[in-house]
Design a protein around this motif. Structure first.
Motif: not given
Ligand SMILES: CC(C)CC(=O)SCCNC(=O)CCNC(=O)[C@H](O)C(C)(C)COP(=O)(O)OP(=O)(O)OC[C@H]1O[C@@H](n2cnc3c(N)ncnc32)[C@H](O)[C@@H]1OP(=O)(O)O
Ligand SMILES: Nc1ncnc2c1ncn2[C@@H]1O[C@H](COP(=O)(O)OP(=O)(O)OP(=O)(O)O)[C@@H](O)[C@H]1O
Ligand SMILES: O=C(O)CCC(=O)C(=O)O
Ligand SMILES: [Fe+2]
Ligand SMILES: [Mg+2]
Length: 258
Positions: A65-67, A111-115, A177-181
């Motif tokens: 959806c972002f890329t 970025c995807s960051w999974t606990a 999922f988060f933006h690089p800024l």
């Protein structure tokens, strides 16, 4: 993936390009062996079991959806935030990931960051400044922390601790999922356990490299080049951009530019 992490820490697996990083206070004083010494694995793109994370359809579905359809996994990490040694070095200063990336446009990076287990304020969950992704790239440098700072853990200069923050408490398997800024960091781990998370930075392969000379990113670019020359014995002809082109892996579509 937890098992594979343990294999790597006990040297039962040898992965090309992988960086095994210890906490600065552990590296400089305490003698600790195995997974308890390891703060972070970086660049696990050549480890099939860990890299499986970057190819999971349930992650890529959102990443796309972002890329858009041409997707590169540019940066991979497994973070094993250790119990703080008392020096507060288990913190990760507030930063924007774009500081590390010599490619654009920022809106085609996510970025995807999974606990990998429950993360909460006590074990040092992610802390974010909401809305900061709408701003611009800030100047970054090492924060002036008494107890020391880990290598390349740059933080935004003039961080205002008064800015409203959100703590991202997450269950095992939850993903953000988060933006690089987006300005984010993580607090101290005040528990006895190791707080594990796995993450990947994706970018559209249609992104293009930029020259960071004369920009706020010049300091990190020089640090990365210095490290690459010490570690791999490469000379100055290997650029900051090259270090990214070498690590990036296509996970969907075509490799058009990056
Ligand atoms: C968006 C994303 C990119 C954001 C981020 O990832 S931010 C964090 C990025 N950080 C990094 O990429 C750093 C990756 N780490 C590394 O490259 C390595 O772990 C190194 C810090 C270079 C250490 O390499 P290593 O092979 O373990 O070498 P040695 O054990 O022989 O130590 C060599 C000298 O480095 C020191 N050291 C080891 N770990 C750390 C540390 N965590 N922070 C600061 N200094 C450290 C160590 O004490 C030694 O110093 P001297 O005895 O030479 O003075
Ligand atoms: N001077 C600074 N520069 C950059 N980032 C900082 C600075 N001081 C703190 N931070 C970061 O701010 C975030 C919040 O950390 P802090 O330890 O202050 O609070 P916390 O762990 O969220 O909450 P608490 O410890 O109060 O439960 C962390 O990412 C930390 O690394
Ligand atoms: O897991 C964490 O503590 C955050 C790490 C992080 O933001 C990074 O390495 O860029
Ligand atoms: Fe980050
Ligand atoms: Mg804290």
């Amino acid at each position: 993936m937890v098992d594979e992490f343990e294999h790597i820490c006990t040297r039962k697996a040898n992965v090309p390009g992988l960086v095994v990083m210890k906490d600065v206070t552990i590296a400089k004083s305490e003698f600790v062996e195995g997974e308890k010494a390891v703060t972070k694995l970086q660049d696990f793109q050549e480890d099939p079991e860990l890299f499986r994370y970057c190819t999971l359809p349930q992650i890529l579905k959102y990443v796309e959806c972002f890329t858009g359809p041409n997707i590169m996994a540019m940066h991979t990490m497994l973070i094993n935030k250790p119990p703080d040694t008392g020096k507060k070095t288990s913190r990760h200063p507030m930063h924007q990931d774009l500081h590390y990336f010599p490619f654009r446009p920022a809106d085609r990076i996510v970025c995807s960051w999974t606990a990998m287990e429950k993360v909460h304020r006590e074990n040092g969950c992610l802390v974010v400044l909401p809305g900061s992704h709408r701003g611009t790239l800030q100047e970054h440098d090492y924060p002036e922390w008494e107890g020391g700072v880990n290598k390349m853990y740059h933080g935004v200069r003039n961080y205002d601790p008064g800015h409203p923050r959100v703590h991202l408490e997450m269950e095992k398997g939850d993903t953000v999922f988060f933006h690089p800024l987006l300005i984010h960091g993580s607090g101290m781990n005040q528990t006895e356990g190791f707080r594990k998370a796995i993450s990947c930075h994706y970018a559209s392969s249609d992104c293009y490299y930029i020259d960071v000379k004369g920009t706020t990113q010049e300091n990190i670019g020089n640090e990365v080049k210095e490290l690459a020359s010490r570690k791999y014995g490469v000379d100055d002809t290997v650029s900051f951009q090259d270090t990214w082109a070498l690590r990036g892996r296509l996970v969907k579509g075509d490799r058009t530019s990056l």
